[in-house]
Design a protein around this motif. Structure first.
Motif, mmCIF file in Angstrom:
data_model
loop_
_atom_site.group_PDB
_atom_site.id
_atom_site.type_symbol
_atom_site.label_atom_id
_atom_site.label_comp_id
_atom_site.label_asym_id
_atom_site.label_seq_id
_atom_site.Cartn_x
_atom_site.Cartn_y
_atom_site.Cartn_z
ATOM 1 N N MET A 26 -3.372 19.973 21.410
ATOM 2 C CA MET A 26 -2.393 19.184 22.163
ATOM 3 C C MET A 26 -2.544 19.502 23.637
ATOM 4 N N ARG A 27 -2.328 18.508 24.479
ATOM 5 C CA ARG A 27 -2.374 18.667 25.933
ATOM 6 C C ARG A 27 -1.086 18.123 26.537
ATOM 7 N N GLY A 28 -0.862 18.463 27.802
ATOM 8 C CA GLY A 28 0.247 17.881 28.536
ATOM 9 C C GLY A 28 1.608 18.444 28.186
ATOM 10 N N LEU A 29 1.649 19.668 27.667
ATOM 11 C CA LEU A 29 2.922 20.288 27.309
ATOM 12 C C LEU A 29 3.583 20.888 28.548
ATOM 13 N N ALA A 30 4.876 20.690 28.656
ATOM 14 C CA ALA A 30 5.640 21.198 29.796
ATOM 15 C C ALA A 30 6.235 22.558 29.438
ATOM 16 N N PHE A 31 5.602 23.604 29.936
ATOM 17 C CA PHE A 31 6.010 24.984 29.696
ATOM 18 C C PHE A 31 6.191 25.250 28.198
ATOM 19 N N SER A 32 5.110 25.061 27.459
ATOM 20 C CA SER A 32 5.155 25.375 26.026
ATOM 21 C C SER A 32 5.339 26.879 25.883
ATOM 22 N N ASN A 33 6.292 27.254 25.045
ATOM 23 C CA ASN A 33 6.701 28.656 25.012
ATOM 24 C C ASN A 33 7.114 29.065 23.604
ATOM 25 N N GLN A 39 5.736 27.404 6.293
ATOM 26 C CA GLN A 39 5.547 28.236 5.100
ATOM 27 C C GLN A 39 4.302 27.804 4.323
ATOM 28 N N ASP A 40 4.096 26.489 4.182
ATOM 29 C CA ASP A 40 2.954 25.984 3.417
ATOM 30 C C ASP A 40 1.703 25.753 4.278
ATOM 31 N N LYS A 41 1.792 26.102 5.554
ATOM 32 C CA LYS A 41 0.678 25.999 6.506
ATOM 33 C C LYS A 41 0.210 24.559 6.745
ATOM 34 N N SER A 42 1.102 23.590 6.525
ATOM 35 C CA SER A 42 0.727 22.193 6.728
ATOM 36 C C SER A 42 1.011 21.704 8.138
ATOM 37 N N TYR A 43 1.822 22.434 8.905
ATOM 38 C CA TYR A 43 2.145 22.027 10.265
ATOM 39 C C TYR A 43 2.562 23.227 11.097
ATOM 40 N N LEU A 44 2.557 23.011 12.415
ATOM 41 C CA LEU A 44 3.056 23.983 13.389
ATOM 42 C C LEU A 44 4.231 23.359 14.125
ATOM 43 N N LEU A 45 5.177 24.182 14.549
ATOM 44 C CA LEU A 45 6.212 23.740 15.470
ATOM 45 C C LEU A 45 5.926 24.384 16.815
ATOM 46 N N VAL A 46 5.991 23.584 17.870
ATOM 47 C CA VAL A 46 5.680 24.032 19.226
ATOM 48 C C VAL A 46 6.869 23.709 20.121
ATOM 49 N N THR A 47 7.405 24.721 20.803
ATOM 50 C CA THR A 47 8.519 24.470 21.716
ATOM 51 C C THR A 47 7.990 24.072 23.093
ATOM 52 N N GLU A 48 8.753 23.212 23.732
ATOM 53 C CA GLU A 48 8.422 22.747 25.071
ATOM 54 C C GLU A 48 9.670 22.978 25.931
ATOM 55 N N THR A 49 9.650 24.070 26.675
ATOM 56 C CA THR A 49 10.842 24.574 27.337
ATOM 57 C C THR A 49 11.475 23.608 28.321
ATOM 58 N N THR A 50 10.716 23.133 29.293
ATOM 59 C CA THR A 50 11.341 22.349 30.364
ATOM 60 C C THR A 50 11.776 20.953 29.938
ATOM 61 N N LEU A 51 11.286 20.463 28.810
ATOM 62 C CA LEU A 51 11.708 19.145 28.329
ATOM 63 C C LEU A 51 12.672 19.237 27.149
ATOM 64 N N PHE A 52 13.123 20.457 26.811
ATOM 65 C CA PHE A 52 14.168 20.693 25.799
ATOM 66 C C PHE A 52 13.789 20.132 24.425
ATOM 67 N N ARG A 53 12.548 20.339 23.987
ATOM 68 C CA ARG A 53 12.179 19.734 22.714
ATOM 69 C C ARG A 53 11.216 20.583 21.901
ATOM 70 N N ASP A 78 13.208 28.994 23.980
ATOM 71 C CA ASP A 78 12.404 30.129 24.440
ATOM 72 C C ASP A 78 11.978 30.912 23.205
ATOM 73 N N ASN A 79 10.893 30.495 22.619
ATOM 74 C CA ASN A 79 10.300 31.077 21.416
ATOM 75 C C ASN A 79 10.889 30.481 20.149
ATOM 76 N N ILE A 80 10.090 30.533 19.103
ATOM 77 C CA ILE A 80 10.467 30.050 17.786
ATOM 78 C C ILE A 80 9.803 30.957 16.763
#
Length: 146
Positions: A26-33, A39-53, A78-80
């Motif tokens: 992924m590109r273009g993340l705003a302060f990914s943090n 659990q099943d390794k099918s996806y990741l969750l990524v936080t994006e601090t400055t855009l609250f998502r 701020d972290n997950i």
């Protein structure tokens, strides 16, 4: 400065140790943090601090290699971290100076919200161990336990 300037040069990268290569997922993340593997390794969750998502990036299945916005938050994440039962804990700092520990599922549903402002005005990490929450902050010199 990255938060204040609106910088969106963050990336989610994958390292392949066999090939010794890095690829950008992924590109273009705003302060990914923060990033957490499901659990099943099918996806990741990524936080994006400055855009609250929080983004969901698919690692397997028909959506493999794609991402979607999973949820918008009431403040800056701020972290997950992943819990032992497969839920996620997110440290959220709201513009109203409230520090929140949020428990969510992989579908973006809020399971539980805990106001942890009694620990600090901001929190940086929420980690679950032995049925207790450990709360960390870069602004205080102690760890809160709930």
């Amino acid at each position: 400065m990255a938060m204040l300037s609106g910088d969106a040069t963050g990336r989610l990268m994958k390292y392949d140790p066999r090939r010794k290569q890095v690829s950008v997922l992924m590109r273009g993340l705003a302060f990914s943090n923060g990033v957490a593997l499901s659990q099943d390794k099918s996806y990741l969750l990524v936080t994006e601090t400055t855009l609250f998502r929080i983004h969901k990036y698919w690692l397997t299945g028909t959506k493999k290699g794609t991402s979607e916005i999973l949820m918008l938050l009431p403040g800056t994440p701020d972290n997950i971290t992943k819990t032992t039962n497969g839920e996620f804990l997110v440290a959220v700092n709201s513009p109203t100076a409230r520090a929140l520990a949020m428990r969510i599922d992989g579908e973006g549903r809020i399971i539980e919200v805990l106001d942890v402002t009694f620990i600090s005005q901001t929190i940086s990490e929420v980690h679950e161990h032995d049925r207790r929450l450990f709360l960390g902050s870069v602004t205080v010199d102690h760890v809160g336990v709930f």
